[in-house]
Design a protein around this motif. Structure first.
Motif, short mmCIF file in Angstrom:
data_model
loop_
_atom_site.label_atom_id
_atom_site.label_comp_id
_atom_site.label_asym_id
_atom_site.label_seq_id
_atom_site.Cartn_x
_atom_site.Cartn_y
_atom_site.Cartn_z
N LEU A 54 0.87 -1.17 0.00
CA LEU A 54 0.00 0.00 0.00
C LEU A 54 0.91 1.22 0.00
N VAL A 55 0.65 2.17 -0.91
CA VAL A 55 1.57 3.29 -1.10
C VAL A 55 0.82 4.62 -1.16
N ILE A 56 1.58 5.71 -1.07
CA ILE A 56 1.07 7.06 -1.26
C ILE A 56 1.54 7.52 -2.64
N VAL A 57 0.59 8.01 -3.44
CA VAL A 57 0.88 8.45 -4.79
C VAL A 57 0.51 9.93 -4.94
N VAL A 58 1.40 10.69 -5.57
CA VAL A 58 1.09 12.08 -5.92
C VAL A 58 1.01 12.18 -7.43
N SER A 59 0.30 13.21 -7.91
CA SER A 59 0.13 13.34 -9.36
C SER A 59 0.37 14.76 -9.83
N GLY A 60 0.41 14.91 -11.15
CA GLY A 60 0.60 16.22 -11.76
C GLY A 60 2.00 16.75 -11.53
N SER A 61 2.10 18.08 -11.37
CA SER A 61 3.42 18.70 -11.21
C SER A 61 4.11 18.23 -9.93
N THR A 62 3.33 17.85 -8.92
CA THR A 62 3.92 17.33 -7.68
C THR A 62 4.67 16.03 -7.94
N ALA A 63 4.18 15.22 -8.88
CA ALA A 63 4.85 13.96 -9.22
C ALA A 63 6.23 14.23 -9.81
N ARG A 64 6.34 15.26 -10.63
CA ARG A 64 7.64 15.62 -11.21
C ARG A 64 8.56 16.22 -10.16
N LYS A 65 8.01 17.04 -9.29
CA LYS A 65 8.83 17.65 -8.23
C LYS A 65 9.36 16.59 -7.27
N ALA A 66 8.58 15.54 -7.03
CA ALA A 66 9.03 14.46 -6.13
C ALA A 66 10.27 13.77 -6.70
N LEU A 67 10.38 13.75 -8.02
CA LEU A 67 11.55 13.15 -8.67
C LEU A 67 12.65 14.17 -8.91
N LYS A 68 12.41 15.42 -8.51
CA LYS A 68 13.36 16.53 -8.67
C LYS A 68 13.72 16.77 -10.13
N LYS A 69 12.70 16.58 -11.01
CA LYS A 69 12.88 16.79 -12.45
C LYS A 69 11.60 17.40 -13.00
N ASP A 70 11.65 18.68 -13.34
CA ASP A 70 10.46 19.34 -13.86
C ASP A 70 10.17 19.01 -15.32
N ASP A 71 11.16 18.50 -16.03
CA ASP A 71 10.99 18.25 -17.46
C ASP A 71 10.90 16.76 -17.79
N ILE A 72 10.27 15.99 -16.91
CA ILE A 72 10.16 14.55 -17.10
C ILE A 72 8.72 14.17 -17.46
N ALA A 73 8.56 13.15 -18.27
CA ALA A 73 7.25 12.71 -18.74
C ALA A 73 6.57 11.79 -17.72
N VAL A 74 6.25 12.33 -16.55
CA VAL A 74 5.63 11.56 -15.47
C VAL A 74 4.47 12.36 -14.91
#
Length: 93
Positions: A54-74
Motif C-alpha cells: 500500500l503506497v502514497i501516490v502524488v500526481s501532476g506537477s507534484t509527481a515531477r517535483k518528487a523526482l526533482k525533475k520538472d521536465d520529465i514525462a511523469v
C-alpha cells in the motif's frame, strides 16, 4: 495525494529518454474509507515499493517535483510506503 496498492511492474525497452532509469509500477488507487478501488495507473517509484504494498501516490506537477525533475514525462509518482491505515468507523472522506 492518494493511497494505492501496487499491483504490477512495467518494463519498456523503448520509451521517452527522460524515463530512463526509473522504476515504473502499476498502482490501483484505493480508498481506505470505503475499500473502493479505482482504475489502475502507471506511476514512477521514488521509494522502492513492491507488488502488494500500500503506497502514497502524488500526481501532476507534484509527481515531477518528487523526482526533482520538472521536465520529465511523469504524471504519477509513488512517494511513500504505508505501514498502517487507521480510519474511524463511520468516517467519510
Amino acid at each position: 495525494m492518494q493511497t494505492a496498492r501496487v499491483v504490477g511492474n512495467v518494463w519498456a525497452t523503448r520509451k521517452e529518454p527522460s524515463l530512463n532509469g526509473l522504476k515504473l509500477l502499476i498502482v490501483e488507487p484505493y480508498d481506505p474509507n470505503t475499500g473502493e478501488k479505482s482504475k489502475a495507473i502507471v506511476a514512477a517509484d521514488a521509494v522502492g515499493a513492491g507488488i502488494g504494498e500500500l503506497v502514497i501516490v502524488v500526481s501532476g506537477s507534484t509527481a515531477r517535483k518528487a523526482l526533482k525533475k520538472d521536465d520529465i514525462a511523469v504524471d504519477a509518482t509513488i512517494v511513500g510506503i504505508i505501514d498502517e491505515v487507521e480510519v474511524e468507523e463511520g468516517e467519510k472522506g
